[in-house]
Design a protein around this motif. Structure first.
Motif, PDB file in Angstrom:
ATOM      1  N   PRO A  22      41.388  92.318 147.158  1.00  0.00           N
ATOM      2  CA  PRO A  22      40.540  93.098 148.074  1.00  0.00           C
ATOM      3  C   PRO A  22      41.367  93.947 149.042  1.00  0.00           C
ATOM      4  N   SER A  23      42.529  93.468 149.419  1.00  0.00           N
ATOM      5  CA  SER A  23      43.403  94.240 150.310  1.00  0.00           C
ATOM      6  C   SER A  23      43.818  95.540 149.633  1.00  0.00           C
ATOM      7  N   ARG A  24      44.191  95.456 148.372  1.00  0.00           N
ATOM      8  CA  ARG A  24      44.602  96.641 147.619  1.00  0.00           C
ATOM      9  C   ARG A  24      43.429  97.615 147.460  1.00  0.00           C
ATOM     10  N   ILE A  25      42.234  97.076 147.184  1.00  0.00           N
ATOM     11  CA  ILE A  25      41.056  97.921 147.010  1.00  0.00           C
ATOM     12  C   ILE A  25      40.705  98.630 148.312  1.00  0.00           C
ATOM     13  N   VAL A  26      40.752  97.907 149.432  1.00  0.00           N
ATOM     14  CA  VAL A  26      40.467  98.519 150.733  1.00  0.00           C
ATOM     15  C   VAL A  26      41.451  99.651 150.989  1.00  0.00           C
ATOM     16  N   ARG A  27      42.717  99.419 150.713  1.00  0.00           N
ATOM     17  CA  ARG A  27      43.736 100.446 150.940  1.00  0.00           C
ATOM     18  C   ARG A  27      43.479 101.684 150.062  1.00  0.00           C
ATOM     19  N   GLN A  28      43.112 101.458 148.799  1.00  0.00           N
ATOM     20  CA  GLN A  28      42.838 102.574 147.888  1.00  0.00           C
ATOM     21  C   GLN A  28      41.635 103.392 148.369  1.00  0.00           C
ATOM     22  N   VAL A  29      40.603 102.710 148.847  1.00  0.00           N
ATOM     23  CA  VAL A  29      39.421 103.406 149.356  1.00  0.00           C
ATOM     24  C   VAL A  29      39.778 104.199 150.613  1.00  0.00           C
ATOM     25  N   GLU A  30      40.534 103.574 151.529  1.00  0.00           N
ATOM     26  CA  GLU A  30      40.973 104.282 152.732  1.00  0.00           C
ATOM     27  C   GLU A  30      41.758 105.538 152.370  1.00  0.00           C
ATOM     28  N   ASP A  31      42.712 105.398 151.452  1.00  0.00           N
ATOM     29  CA  ASP A  31      43.527 106.549 151.037  1.00  0.00           C
ATOM     30  C   ASP A  31      42.667 107.653 150.422  1.00  0.00           C
ATOM     31  N   LEU A  33      39.457 108.259 150.969  1.00  0.00           N
ATOM     32  CA  LEU A  33      38.656 108.879 152.019  1.00  0.00           C
ATOM     33  C   LEU A  33      39.489 109.836 152.853  1.00  0.00           C
ATOM     34  N   ILE A  34      40.702 109.428 153.201  1.00  0.00           N
ATOM     35  CA  ILE A  34      41.585 110.281 153.994  1.00  0.00           C
ATOM     36  C   ILE A  34      41.949 111.543 153.220  1.00  0.00           C
ATOM     37  N   GLN A  35      42.277 111.401 151.935  1.00  0.00           N
ATOM     38  CA  GLN A  35      42.647 112.555 151.110  1.00  0.00           C
ATOM     39  C   GLN A  35      41.481 113.526 150.936  1.00  0.00           C
ATOM     40  N   SER A  36      40.254 113.035 151.048  1.00  0.00           N
ATOM     41  CA  SER A  36      39.090 113.906 150.891  1.00  0.00           C
ATOM     42  C   SER A  36      38.990 114.917 152.029  1.00  0.00           C
ATOM     43  N   LEU A  38      37.401 114.480 154.662  1.00  0.00           N
ATOM     44  CA  LEU A  38      36.130 114.267 155.350  1.00  0.00           C
ATOM     45  C   LEU A  38      36.167 113.046 156.263  1.00  0.00           C
ATOM     46  N   PHE A  39      37.290 112.359 156.283  1.00  0.00           N
ATOM     47  CA  PHE A  39      37.392 111.100 157.018  1.00  0.00           C
ATOM     48  C   PHE A  39      38.829 110.920 157.464  1.00  0.00           C
ATOM     49  N   ASN A  40      39.023 110.359 158.645  1.00  0.00           N
ATOM     50  CA  ASN A  40      40.376 109.994 159.053  1.00  0.00           C
ATOM     51  C   ASN A  40      40.338 108.746 159.923  1.00  0.00           C
ATOM     52  N   LEU A  41      41.410 108.018 159.903  1.00  0.00           N
ATOM     53  CA  LEU A  41      41.525 106.808 160.710  1.00  0.00           C
ATOM     54  C   LEU A  41      42.281 107.151 161.984  1.00  0.00           C
ATOM     55  N   PRO A  42      41.888 106.552 163.111  1.00  0.00           N
ATOM     56  CA  PRO A  42      42.587 106.853 164.360  1.00  0.00           C
ATOM     57  C   PRO A  42      44.033 106.380 164.315  1.00  0.00           C
ATOM     58  N   LYS A  43      44.913 107.156 164.930  1.00  0.00           N
ATOM     59  CA  LYS A  43      46.325 106.770 164.997  1.00  0.00           C
ATOM     60  C   LYS A  43      46.530 105.648 166.010  1.00  0.00           C
ATOM     61  N   ASP A  44      45.736 105.666 167.079  1.00  0.00           N
ATOM     62  CA  ASP A  44      45.814 104.647 168.122  1.00  0.00           C
ATOM     63  C   ASP A  44      44.471 103.937 168.217  1.00  0.00           C
ATOM     64  N   ILE A  45      44.527 102.682 168.576  1.00  0.00           N
ATOM     65  CA  ILE A  45      43.298 101.927 168.770  1.00  0.00           C
ATOM     66  C   ILE A  45      42.668 102.372 170.088  1.00  0.00           C
TER      67      ILE A  45
END
Length: 57
Positions: A22-31, A33-36, A38-45
């Motif tokens: 599941p860790s690998r799958i989550v990472r693949q989905v995050e990547d 989404l970011i490559q699309s 249309l989505f980005n993860l915050p650099k800082d919390i």
């Protein structure tokens, strides 16, 4: 009913797979989404009033 924040260990156990799966799958989905673009993860919390990072069980 409260929210449930399951660990990757619990997700893996529920689906009968190893914990890294599941860790690998989550990472693949995050990547993906970011490559699309249309989505980005915050650099800082984010911090501040009204933000609560505590998990209620």
């Amino acid at each position: 009913m409260g929210k449930e924040y399951r660990t990757l260990f619990h997700v893996a156990t529920s689906y009968g797979v190893s914990e890294p799966t599941p860790s690998r799958i989550v990472r693949q989905v995050e990547d993906s989404l970011i490559q699309s673009g249309l989505f980005n993860l915050p650099k800082d919390i984010p911090e501040g009033e009204g933000i609560d990072w505590n998990v209620e069980l």
